[in-house]
Design an enzyme around this catalytic site. Structure first.
Site, PDB file in Angstrom:
ATOM      1  N   TYR A   1      -8.719  19.356  -9.927  1.00 42.77           N
ATOM      2  CA  TYR A   1      -8.454  19.292 -11.348  1.00 42.77           C
ATOM      3  C   TYR A   1      -9.319  20.464 -12.074  1.00 42.77           C
ATOM      4  O   TYR A   1      -8.737  20.999 -12.922  1.00 42.77           O
ATOM      5  CB  TYR A   1      -8.947  17.743 -11.580  1.00 42.77           C
ATOM      6  CG  TYR A   1      -8.859  17.487 -13.288  1.00 42.77           C
ATOM      7  CD1 TYR A   1      -7.658  17.224 -13.665  1.00 42.77           C
ATOM      8  CD2 TYR A   1      -9.857  17.582 -14.223  1.00 42.77           C
ATOM      9  CE1 TYR A   1      -7.454  16.951 -14.955  1.00 42.77           C
ATOM     10  CE2 TYR A   1      -9.676  17.428 -15.324  1.00 42.77           C
ATOM     11  CZ  TYR A   1      -8.358  16.921 -15.929  1.00 42.77           C
ATOM     12  OH  TYR A   1      -8.228  16.832 -17.166  1.00 42.77           O
ATOM     13  N   GLY A   2     -10.492  20.626 -11.634  1.00 46.91           N
ATOM     14  CA  GLY A   2     -11.474  21.603 -12.419  1.00 46.91           C
ATOM     15  C   GLY A   2     -10.657  23.054 -12.450  1.00 46.91           C
ATOM     16  O   GLY A   2     -10.497  23.807 -13.406  1.00 46.91           O
TER      17      GLY A   2
ATOM     18  N   LYS B   1      -7.650  10.103  -8.808  1.00 44.18           N
ATOM     19  CA  LYS B   1      -9.077   9.362  -8.856  1.00 44.18           C
ATOM     20  C   LYS B   1      -9.818  10.087  -8.046  1.00 44.18           C
ATOM     21  O   LYS B   1      -9.512  10.442  -6.837  1.00 44.18           O
ATOM     22  CB  LYS B   1      -8.615   7.861  -8.589  1.00 44.18           C
ATOM     23  CG  LYS B   1      -7.288   7.470  -9.695  1.00 44.18           C
ATOM     24  CD  LYS B   1      -8.154   7.153 -11.041  1.00 44.18           C
ATOM     25  CE  LYS B   1      -6.986   6.584 -11.981  1.00 44.18           C
ATOM     26  NZ  LYS B   1      -6.951   7.156 -13.223  1.00 44.18           N
TER      27      LYS B   1
ATOM     28  N   LYS C   1      -7.642  23.344 -14.466  1.00 43.09           N
ATOM     29  CA  LYS C   1      -8.113  23.503 -15.951  1.00 43.09           C
ATOM     30  C   LYS C   1      -8.461  24.844 -16.363  1.00 43.09           C
ATOM     31  O   LYS C   1      -8.413  25.378 -17.333  1.00 43.09           O
ATOM     32  CB  LYS C   1      -8.759  22.279 -16.429  1.00 43.09           C
ATOM     33  CG  LYS C   1      -7.974  21.098 -16.095  1.00 43.09           C
ATOM     34  CD  LYS C   1      -6.843  20.981 -17.390  1.00 43.09           C
ATOM     35  CE  LYS C   1      -6.333  19.470 -17.453  1.00 43.09           C
ATOM     36  NZ  LYS C   1      -4.951  19.439 -18.408  1.00 43.09           N
TER      37      LYS C   1
ATOM     38  N   ILE D   1       7.758  18.058 -16.802  1.00 45.34           N
ATOM     39  CA  ILE D   1       7.246  19.636 -17.105  1.00 45.34           C
ATOM     40  C   ILE D   1       7.420  20.359 -15.787  1.00 45.34           C
ATOM     41  O   ILE D   1       7.283  21.317 -15.537  1.00 45.34           O
ATOM     42  CB  ILE D   1       5.963  19.674 -17.668  1.00 45.34           C
ATOM     43  CG1 ILE D   1       4.787  19.337 -16.974  1.00 45.34           C
ATOM     44  CG2 ILE D   1       5.985  19.258 -19.212  1.00 45.34           C
ATOM     45  CD1 ILE D   1       3.471  19.679 -17.354  1.00 45.34           C
TER      46      ILE D   1
HETATM   47  P1  NAP Z   1      -2.576   9.775 -18.974  1.00 40.47           P
HETATM   48  O1  NAP Z   1      -2.965   8.713 -20.071  1.00 40.47           O
HETATM   49  O2  NAP Z   1      -2.680   9.891 -17.458  1.00 40.47           O
HETATM   50  O3  NAP Z   1      -1.281  10.302 -19.543  1.00 40.47           O
HETATM   51  C1  NAP Z   1      -0.916  11.522 -19.130  1.00 40.47           C
HETATM   52  C2  NAP Z   1       0.730  11.852 -19.601  1.00 40.47           C
HETATM   53  O4  NAP Z   1       1.078  13.186 -19.037  1.00 40.47           O
HETATM   54  C3  NAP Z   1       1.471  10.889 -19.346  1.00 40.47           C
HETATM   55  O5  NAP Z   1       2.334  10.428 -20.508  1.00 40.47           O
HETATM   56  C4  NAP Z   1       2.142  11.326 -18.124  1.00 40.47           C
HETATM   57  O6  NAP Z   1       3.394  10.588 -18.225  1.00 40.47           O
HETATM   58  C5  NAP Z   1       2.342  12.799 -18.389  1.00 40.47           C
HETATM   59  N1  NAP Z   1       2.747  13.575 -17.406  1.00 40.47           N
HETATM   60  C6  NAP Z   1       2.300  13.730 -16.172  1.00 40.47           C
HETATM   61  N2  NAP Z   1       2.920  14.454 -15.477  1.00 40.47           N
HETATM   62  C7  NAP Z   1       3.853  14.936 -16.068  1.00 40.47           C
HETATM   63  C8  NAP Z   1       5.075  15.680 -16.066  1.00 40.47           C
HETATM   64  N3  NAP Z   1       5.501  16.224 -14.857  1.00 40.47           N
HETATM   65  N4  NAP Z   1       6.061  15.838 -16.953  1.00 40.47           N
HETATM   66  C9  NAP Z   1       5.969  15.328 -18.075  1.00 40.47           C
HETATM   67  N5  NAP Z   1       4.850  14.590 -18.353  1.00 40.47           N
HETATM   68  C10 NAP Z   1       4.024  14.221 -17.487  1.00 40.47           C
HETATM   69  O7  NAP Z   1      -3.846  11.096 -19.209  1.00 40.47           O
HETATM   70  P2  NAP Z   1      -4.595  11.374 -20.642  1.00 40.47           P
HETATM   71  O8  NAP Z   1      -5.830  11.060 -20.512  1.00 40.47           O
HETATM   72  O9  NAP Z   1      -3.933  11.133 -21.897  1.00 40.47           O
HETATM   73  O10 NAP Z   1      -4.514  13.165 -20.398  1.00 40.47           O
HETATM   74  C11 NAP Z   1      -3.880  13.845 -21.513  1.00 40.47           C
HETATM   75  C12 NAP Z   1      -4.476  15.332 -21.578  1.00 40.47           C
HETATM   76  O11 NAP Z   1      -5.717  15.281 -21.424  1.00 40.47           O
HETATM   77  C13 NAP Z   1      -4.009  15.897 -19.878  1.00 40.47           C
HETATM   78  O12 NAP Z   1      -3.789  17.084 -19.781  1.00 40.47           O
HETATM   79  C14 NAP Z   1      -5.630  15.634 -19.213  1.00 40.47           C
HETATM   80  O13 NAP Z   1      -5.936  16.366 -18.137  1.00 40.47           O
HETATM   81  C15 NAP Z   1      -6.474  16.099 -20.384  1.00 40.47           C
HETATM   82  N6  NAP Z   1      -7.820  15.545 -20.602  1.00 40.47           N
HETATM   83  C16 NAP Z   1      -8.051  14.233 -20.604  1.00 40.47           C
HETATM   84  C17 NAP Z   1      -9.277  13.850 -20.712  1.00 40.47           C
HETATM   85  C18 NAP Z   1      -9.825  12.456 -20.642  1.00 40.47           C
HETATM   86  O14 NAP Z   1     -10.849  11.880 -20.864  1.00 40.47           O
HETATM   87  N7  NAP Z   1      -8.616  11.438 -20.720  1.00 40.47           N
HETATM   88  C19 NAP Z   1     -10.361  14.472 -20.840  1.00 40.47           C
HETATM   89  C20 NAP Z   1     -10.177  15.967 -20.734  1.00 40.47           C
HETATM   90  C21 NAP Z   1      -8.906  16.187 -20.503  1.00 40.47           C
HETATM   91  P3  NAP Z   1       3.918   9.442 -17.122  1.00 40.47           P
HETATM   92  O15 NAP Z   1       3.446   8.233 -17.754  1.00 40.47           O
HETATM   93  O16 NAP Z   1       5.166   9.412 -16.729  1.00 40.47           O
HETATM   94  O17 NAP Z   1       2.988   9.317 -15.818  1.00 40.47           O
END
Ligand code: NAP
Length: 276
Positions: A193-194, A95, A197, A63
């Site tokens: 991050y906040g 982190k 979002k 993206i």
């Molecule tokens: P994650 O396990 O770190 O996965 C993030 C995904 O996004 C990975 O597949 C990563 O690919 C991909 N990504 C990052 N940069 C990208 C780019 N430039 N182009 C395409 N893909 C990209 O995180 P997650 O927890 O599943 O988070 C998913 C979403 O939920 C995020 O938007 C996060 O902010 C949101 N969120 C998460 C939580 C939580 O508690 N986990 C809470 C609220 C919101 P790579 O493997 O290549 O890095």
């Protein structure tokens, strides 16, 4: 050109995105695209789902790369004549103990979470077919961060007339303010991050308004959501929800039935509209 409905999930080689693809493969009546910036990580994830008897398709998508976004756009246009479901899930977070200077964290985080998500929307929203669904994965952290903005910023972010250009200007200003180390004085909370979002949630509210104005008859529903606190590489093993549980609200929004006209332009958590 195929008449089969098509769904695309960004950043879906792991975490919540992967679980969303898994659920859509079981519930969405059409082709489901698992996308990843790294084709080998993407293909590995596809193979994992194939072992479960599911049949996701794969397309590369970084993206952060406009060329990559446009290649996907052209592919969807040519093969399907549009898009039925778009889940903007890809995102990053530094982190808590990362020692990268805050201004760098701000620039990098806003680049992917806000500006790249916006680029996807700019390129792919015009492709959305009638009754399409768009889900922008934001976070509850956006609401917490909003509460820590100055009154003036809160008013702007809650405004029902703020434009996309004004939002982009504000997000750009945040990054610039962090470089001059004046962001707190300028009313911003100390969380990149906040703020990124906040950008995603407000962008969703604006885009929903634009759909109302320009494509009312197409019944497209667009919402922002929080998946909850989910055990992924981003949030770590202490989080309370499994990835499957984290996928529930995004999948609910992606599969809203065609005879409902809400939620639309909302921030949704646990399948419930939240105040903004
Ligand atoms: P994650 O396990 O770190 O996965 C993030 C995904 O996004 C990975 O597949 C990563 O690919 C991909 N990504 C990052 N940069 C990208 C780019 N430039 N182009 C395409 N893909 C990209 O995180 P997650 O927890 O599943 O988070 C998913 C979403 O939920 C995020 O938007 C996060 O902010 C949101 N969120 C998460 C939580 C939580 O508690 N986990 C809470 C609220 C919101 P790579 O493997 O290549 O890095």
């Amino acid at each position: 050109m195929s008449n089969v409905p098509v769904a695309v999930v960004t950043g879906s080689n792991k975490g919540i995105g992967f679980a969303i693809v898994q659920a859509l493969c079981k519930q969405f009546p059409g082709d489901v695209y698992l996308t990843a910036r790294d084709p080998s990580r993407g293909q590995e994830a596809v193979a994992k789902l194939q072992k479960e008897g599911l049949h996701p398709l794969f397309h590369q998508l970084d993206i952060d790369d406009l060329q990559s976004i446009r290649a996907l756009r052209d592919f969807l246009k040519e093969k399907y004549g549009g898009l039925n479901v778009l889940v903007n899930n890809a995102g990053i977070a530094f982190k808590v103990h990362d020692t990268t200077p805050f201004a760098v964290q701000a620039e990098v985080t806003l680049k992917t979470n806000f500006f790249a998500t916006r680029n996807i929307c700019t390129e792919l929203l015009p492709l959305m077919k009638p009754y399409g669904k768009v889900v922008n994965v934001s976070s509850m952290v956006s609401r917490l961060a909003l509460g820590r903005c100055s009154q003036e910023l809160q008013q702007k972010f809650r405004s029902d007339t703020i434009t996309e250009d004004e939002l982009v200007e504000l997000m750009t200003k945040f990054v610039e303010d962090t470089k001059k180390n004046v962001h707190e004085k300028e009313g911003w909370p100390n969380t990149a991050y906040g703020v990124s979002k906040i950008g995603v949630t407000v962008l969703s509210r604006i885009q929903a308004r634009m759909l109302n104005e320009k494509r009312k008859g197409d019944h497209i529903l667009l919402n922002a959501c929080c998946p909850g606190w989910v055990r992924t590489d981003m949030a770590g093993p202490q989080a309370t929800k499994s990835p499957d549980e984290g996928a529930e609200t995004p999948v609910y929004l992606a599969l809203l039935p065609s005879d409902v006209d809400s939620p639309h332009g909302q921030f949704v958590s646990d399948k419930t509209v939240q105040p903004w």
